[in-house]
Design a protein around this motif. Structure first.
Motif, PDB file in Angstrom:
ATOM      1  N   HIS A  78       5.959  -5.018 -14.037  1.00  0.00           N
ATOM      2  CA  HIS A  78       4.839  -4.088 -14.228  1.00  0.00           C
ATOM      3  C   HIS A  78       4.492  -3.380 -12.911  1.00  0.00           C
ATOM      4  N   THR A  79       4.464  -4.147 -11.820  1.00  0.00           N
ATOM      5  CA  THR A  79       4.158  -3.568 -10.505  1.00  0.00           C
ATOM      6  C   THR A  79       5.234  -2.563 -10.115  1.00  0.00           C
ATOM      7  N   ARG A  80       6.492  -2.920 -10.334  1.00  0.00           N
ATOM      8  CA  ARG A  80       7.609  -2.020 -10.012  1.00  0.00           C
ATOM      9  C   ARG A  80       7.459  -0.711 -10.785  1.00  0.00           C
ATOM     10  N   THR A  81       7.136  -0.808 -12.061  1.00  0.00           N
ATOM     11  CA  THR A  81       6.955   0.389 -12.883  1.00  0.00           C
ATOM     12  C   THR A  81       5.783   1.224 -12.379  1.00  0.00           C
ATOM     13  N   LYS A  82       4.682   0.579 -11.964  1.00  0.00           N
ATOM     14  CA  LYS A  82       3.537   1.312 -11.405  1.00  0.00           C
ATOM     15  C   LYS A  82       3.948   2.080 -10.150  1.00  0.00           C
ATOM     16  N   ILE A  83       4.755   1.445  -9.318  1.00  0.00           N
ATOM     17  CA  ILE A  83       5.217   2.092  -8.084  1.00  0.00           C
ATOM     18  C   ILE A  83       6.073   3.309  -8.413  1.00  0.00           C
ATOM     19  N   LEU A  84       7.018   3.132  -9.333  1.00  0.00           N
ATOM     20  CA  LEU A  84       7.913   4.241  -9.693  1.00  0.00           C
ATOM     21  C   LEU A  84       7.141   5.380 -10.355  1.00  0.00           C
ATOM     22  N   ALA A  85       6.209   5.046 -11.224  1.00  0.00           N
ATOM     23  CA  ALA A  85       5.400   6.080 -11.884  1.00  0.00           C
ATOM     24  C   ALA A  85       4.542   6.829 -10.864  1.00  0.00           C
ATOM     25  N   ALA A  86       4.000   6.111  -9.887  1.00  0.00           N
ATOM     26  CA  ALA A  86       3.193   6.764  -8.850  1.00  0.00           C
ATOM     27  C   ALA A  86       4.060   7.691  -7.998  1.00  0.00           C
ATOM     28  N   SER A 132      -1.102  -2.599  -2.497  1.00  0.00           N
ATOM     29  CA  SER A 132      -0.933  -2.567  -1.045  1.00  0.00           C
ATOM     30  C   SER A 132       0.443  -2.006  -0.682  1.00  0.00           C
ATOM     31  N   ARG A 133       0.517  -1.501   0.534  1.00  0.00           N
ATOM     32  CA  ARG A 133       1.805  -1.013   1.024  1.00  0.00           C
ATOM     33  C   ARG A 133       2.809  -2.159   1.106  1.00  0.00           C
ATOM     34  N   GLN A 134       2.317  -3.332   1.453  1.00  0.00           N
ATOM     35  CA  GLN A 134       3.187  -4.509   1.514  1.00  0.00           C
ATOM     36  C   GLN A 134       3.800  -4.792   0.142  1.00  0.00           C
ATOM     37  N   ALA A 135       3.032  -4.616  -0.923  1.00  0.00           N
ATOM     38  CA  ALA A 135       3.557  -4.834  -2.273  1.00  0.00           C
ATOM     39  C   ALA A 135       4.683  -3.850  -2.586  1.00  0.00           C
ATOM     40  N   LEU A 162       7.726  -5.101  -0.908  1.00  0.00           N
ATOM     41  CA  LEU A 162       8.288  -6.279  -1.566  1.00  0.00           C
ATOM     42  C   LEU A 162       9.261  -5.882  -2.679  1.00  0.00           C
ATOM     43  N   HIS A 163       9.021  -4.727  -3.261  1.00  0.00           N
ATOM     44  CA  HIS A 163       9.882  -4.237  -4.345  1.00  0.00           C
ATOM     45  C   HIS A 163      10.997  -3.321  -3.848  1.00  0.00           C
ATOM     46  N   PHE A 164      10.712  -2.569  -2.793  1.00  0.00           N
ATOM     47  CA  PHE A 164      11.678  -1.599  -2.266  1.00  0.00           C
ATOM     48  C   PHE A 164      11.667  -1.707  -0.751  1.00  0.00           C
ATOM     49  N   SER A 165      12.769  -2.144  -0.181  1.00  0.00           N
ATOM     50  CA  SER A 165      12.784  -2.383   1.267  1.00  0.00           C
ATOM     51  C   SER A 165      12.725  -1.096   2.078  1.00  0.00           C
ATOM     52  N   THR A 166      13.167   0.011   1.503  1.00  0.00           N
ATOM     53  CA  THR A 166      13.099   1.298   2.205  1.00  0.00           C
ATOM     54  C   THR A 166      12.643   2.382   1.233  1.00  0.00           C
ATOM     55  N   ARG A 167      12.196   3.463   1.782  1.00  0.00           N
ATOM     56  CA  ARG A 167      11.810   4.616   0.970  1.00  0.00           C
ATOM     57  C   ARG A 167      13.016   5.170   0.228  1.00  0.00           C
ATOM     58  N   ALA A 168      14.183   5.144   0.865  1.00  0.00           N
ATOM     59  CA  ALA A 168      15.410   5.601   0.199  1.00  0.00           C
ATOM     60  C   ALA A 168      15.681   4.748  -1.034  1.00  0.00           C
ATOM     61  N   LEU A 217      13.535   3.199  -2.813  1.00  0.00           N
ATOM     62  CA  LEU A 217      12.533   3.560  -3.814  1.00  0.00           C
ATOM     63  C   LEU A 217      12.901   4.865  -4.510  1.00  0.00           C
ATOM     64  N   LEU A 218      13.288   5.876  -3.748  1.00  0.00           N
ATOM     65  CA  LEU A 218      13.603   7.176  -4.347  1.00  0.00           C
ATOM     66  C   LEU A 218      14.847   7.110  -5.224  1.00  0.00           C
ATOM     67  N   VAL A 219      15.859   6.357  -4.796  1.00  0.00           N
ATOM     68  CA  VAL A 219      17.051   6.179  -5.638  1.00  0.00           C
ATOM     69  C   VAL A 219      16.661   5.437  -6.915  1.00  0.00           C
ATOM     70  N   ALA A 220      15.861   4.381  -6.776  1.00  0.00           N
ATOM     71  CA  ALA A 220      15.402   3.629  -7.953  1.00  0.00           C
ATOM     72  C   ALA A 220      14.589   4.523  -8.883  1.00  0.00           C
ATOM     73  N   LEU A 221      13.782   5.400  -8.301  1.00  0.00           N
ATOM     74  CA  LEU A 221      12.987   6.326  -9.114  1.00  0.00           C
ATOM     75  C   LEU A 221      13.881   7.201  -9.970  1.00  0.00           C
ATOM     76  N   THR A 222      14.897   7.793  -9.384  1.00  0.00           N
ATOM     77  CA  THR A 222      15.750   8.692 -10.159  1.00  0.00           C
ATOM     78  C   THR A 222      16.514   7.928 -11.240  1.00  0.00           C
ATOM     79  N   ARG A 223      16.913   6.711 -10.953  1.00  0.00           N
ATOM     80  CA  ARG A 223      17.609   5.898 -11.964  1.00  0.00           C
ATOM     81  C   ARG A 223      16.639   5.434 -13.057  1.00  0.00           C
ATOM     82  N   TRP A 224      15.412   5.110 -12.659  1.00  0.00           N
ATOM     83  CA  TRP A 224      14.392   4.737 -13.633  1.00  0.00           C
ATOM     84  C   TRP A 224      14.099   5.911 -14.563  1.00  0.00           C
TER      85      TRP A 224
END
Length: 192
Positions: free
Chosen positions: A7-15, A38-41, A44-50, A52-59
């Protein structure tokens, strides 16, 4: 992955998606704030912004059911049918991801993480072009004056998001007109 973690991962990707679509900042701290965590959270899900962005496009591919859209292409009976189905799938998919695609393209030259996400998705799109061209070649339908590599390059370029943007956004083509015209154009360009 636990339900809460998912759920947290999905919130991050949606944001992140919302920020990109709105033209806002896409720093990890901005994404955390938009997600209400938190930024720390986020880290915890994405070690880098890259990451996160790759995960976003795949999501976004998952959310927009890319596998369902590609099924007709993947199961087409012959090369020309596969090409038409690929063009139709891609042409109907671009509007679903266009806002994020535009944002990534705008950041491409100055943002290595955005470039990584964009390159990842364009490599996948190029794979789809390659599959369509190989099907044409296997059926003996590929123009004899084009190598497979040239045909892949040509198809990948014709179907670029920038070209879709010019035709559909700048020129006002509907999705239906775009698909029909690009199916005709790609057949003329690639098929004997």
């Amino acid at each position: 992955m636990s339900s809460e973690s998912s759920h947290t991962r999905t919130k991050i990707l949606a944001a992140a998606r919302q920020l990109l679509e709105g033209g806002g900042q896409v720093r990890m701290s901005d994404i955390a704030k938009a997600a209400g965590i938190s930024r720390q959270a986020v880290y915890l899900h994405f070690s880098t912004r890259a990451d996160l962005l790759v995960a976003l496009t795949r999501w976004m591919d998952e959310v927009n059911e890319i596998d369902r859209l590609l099924a007709p292409s993947r199961t087409a009976p012959d090369g020309p049918a596969r090409l038409d189905a690929w063009v139709a799938a891609w042409g109907s998919y671009i509007p679903k991801v266009h806002a994020v695609a535009r944002a990534l393209m705008a950041m491409y030259d100055t943002d290595a993480e955005a470039r990584a996400a964009w390159d990842d998705r364009m490599a996948a799109m190029r794979d789809g072009c390659a599959a369509a061209v190989r099907a044409l070649s296997a059926d003996g339908c590929l123009r004899v004056d084009l190598s497979e590599q040239q045909a892949i390059d040509l198809l990948w370029t014709l179907l670029s998001v920038r070209n879709w943007d010019h035709l559909c956004r700048d020129c006002g083509w509907s999705e239906e007109v775009y698909v029909v015209r690009m199916q005709d154009l790609t057949r003329r360009a690639l098929c004997d």
